[in-house]
Enzyme design. Sequence first.
Site, PDB file in Angstrom:
ATOM      1  CG  HIS A 165      70.365 -28.297 -67.317  1.00  0.00           C
ATOM      2  ND1 HIS A 165      70.664 -29.571 -67.766  1.00  0.00           N
ATOM      3  CD2 HIS A 165      71.567 -27.751 -66.952  1.00  0.00           C
ATOM      4  CE1 HIS A 165      71.969 -29.783 -67.660  1.00  0.00           C
ATOM      5  NE2 HIS A 165      72.542 -28.691 -67.183  1.00  0.00           N
ATOM      6  CG  ASP A 289      79.979 -27.549 -68.270  1.00  0.00           C
ATOM      7  OD1 ASP A 289      80.010 -27.911 -69.461  1.00  0.00           O
ATOM      8  OD2 ASP A 289      78.919 -27.360 -67.643  1.00  0.00           O
TER       9      ASP A 289
HETATM   10  C1  SP5 Z   1      74.199 -25.138 -67.482  1.00  0.00           C
HETATM   11  C2  SP5 Z   1      74.940 -26.065 -66.572  1.00  0.00           C
HETATM   12  O1  SP5 Z   1      76.082 -26.376 -66.835  1.00  0.00           O
HETATM   13  N1  SP5 Z   1      74.290 -26.476 -65.478  1.00  0.00           N
HETATM   14  C3  SP5 Z   1      74.921 -27.372 -64.565  1.00  0.00           C
HETATM   15  C4  SP5 Z   1      74.114 -27.659 -63.350  1.00  0.00           C
HETATM   16  C5  SP5 Z   1      74.841 -28.571 -62.417  1.00  0.00           C
HETATM   17  N2  SP5 Z   1      74.283 -28.546 -61.116  1.00  0.00           N
HETATM   18  C6  SP5 Z   1      74.762 -29.558 -60.206  1.00  0.00           C
HETATM   19  C7  SP5 Z   1      76.028 -29.090 -59.574  1.00  0.00           C
HETATM   20  C8  SP5 Z   1      76.449 -29.966 -58.433  1.00  0.00           C
HETATM   21  C9  SP5 Z   1      77.445 -29.183 -57.613  1.00  0.00           C
HETATM   22  N3  SP5 Z   1      78.364 -30.028 -56.979  1.00  0.00           N
HETATM   23  C10 SP5 Z   1      79.609 -29.373 -56.665  1.00  0.00           C
HETATM   24  C11 SP5 Z   1      80.759 -30.333 -56.786  1.00  0.00           C
HETATM   25  C12 SP5 Z   1      82.060 -29.594 -56.921  1.00  0.00           C
HETATM   26  N4  SP5 Z   1      83.107 -30.509 -57.274  1.00  0.00           N
HETATM   27 ZN    ZN Z   2      77.000 -27.905 -67.855  1.00  0.00          ZN
END
Ligand code: SP5
Ligand code: ZN
Length: 358
Positions: A165, A289
Amino acid sequence: MAAIGSGRPLASMPVFFSEAQLEFEPGYEWALGEKIAHPEHAARAESILGTLGRDPAFEVRPPESLPGGLLRRQHADALITLYETAASMPEGETLYPSVFPRDTRSGDPRNLHHAGAFCFDAGTPLSARTLDAVTWSAATAHAAARALMAGAPAAYALSRPPGHHATRDLFGGYCYVNNCGLAARALRRRGRVAIIDIDFHHGNGTQALFYRDPQVLTVSLHGDPREFFPYHAGYADERGAGRGLGYNLNLPLAAGCDGQAWLRTFDAEALTAVRAYAPAALVVAAGFDGYTKDPLGEFTLETADFEVIGERIGRMGLPTVMVQEGGYHVAHLGRNVGAFLRGVRAGQAALARSLPAA
Ligand code: SP5
Ligand code: ZN
């Protein structure tokens, strides 16, 4: 780089990791105003080491330190200076930017109040430990690319913190330095490079780094950005610009996508594009993921699917660097990474058997 399938028995796959990468813990993040536990733990790396460390197919070793100035060849000088400034923060403190100027020309990287000028989300904190950890994480990707130059058919960078990112001048999405970008730049000396991003999230940073570059093909399969991070990039109509037009491919997939549907798009679109491009080497932004039990991703990929994905990549017959990205189901992350890497080995070995020995 040696051609895959030269008939030699497969040596163990180099895995690069430095203990210094364990020293940084983001701790928590902000999501729509809520303070939530941060999913990007040092324990993720320990899960991966737990699997790879006891399998003779892999050889875990520390990377050489990154050549001086390398980060500043890919990233804005100010971005790296900001990390250097953060290195003097009091031990144990974390900083989350909260003012994000739309005109970033005003950012002073020696003033941590300006950190928002270099950042695009509230999930990616700075601390005294950030610079050291991300520099060693970057070193793993660089070392893996160097291992390919030295003749390894495949190498894995246990790059944590992740990188896909991070853009030239912005950090975010738990990423500070674009590790895949560094690997691709190192491999460019040998010819054109393709990057395939299999993380659940769109690799916006990697896309941005090479958007105008026809010498690096970027392909990403990911959760539809209308619904998932990073929201503002990853759409199918982003195809590159200038001389790079046609050398960026986004393949957004709906929530709930299973292994079969994922692999259909991977085969028909991603691998077809890479094959047509005929690169000298491949970089995989290896995020896990999309795993069915992952707390962030919303695909339903199983451990066995990661092995098949790896096998298809191995059968491309390209020198391949795998660079760790996301994957937040800590208990199963190691086995997913192991399945994927064993798949790559099996794919390359199967190809070697089907080709006449050199
Ligand atoms: C490297 C990578 O995989 N970065 C991912 C960044 C995502 N960030 C946003 C996460 C939003 C968190 N929301 C939590 C929801 C749980 N179900
Ligand atoms: Zn990711």
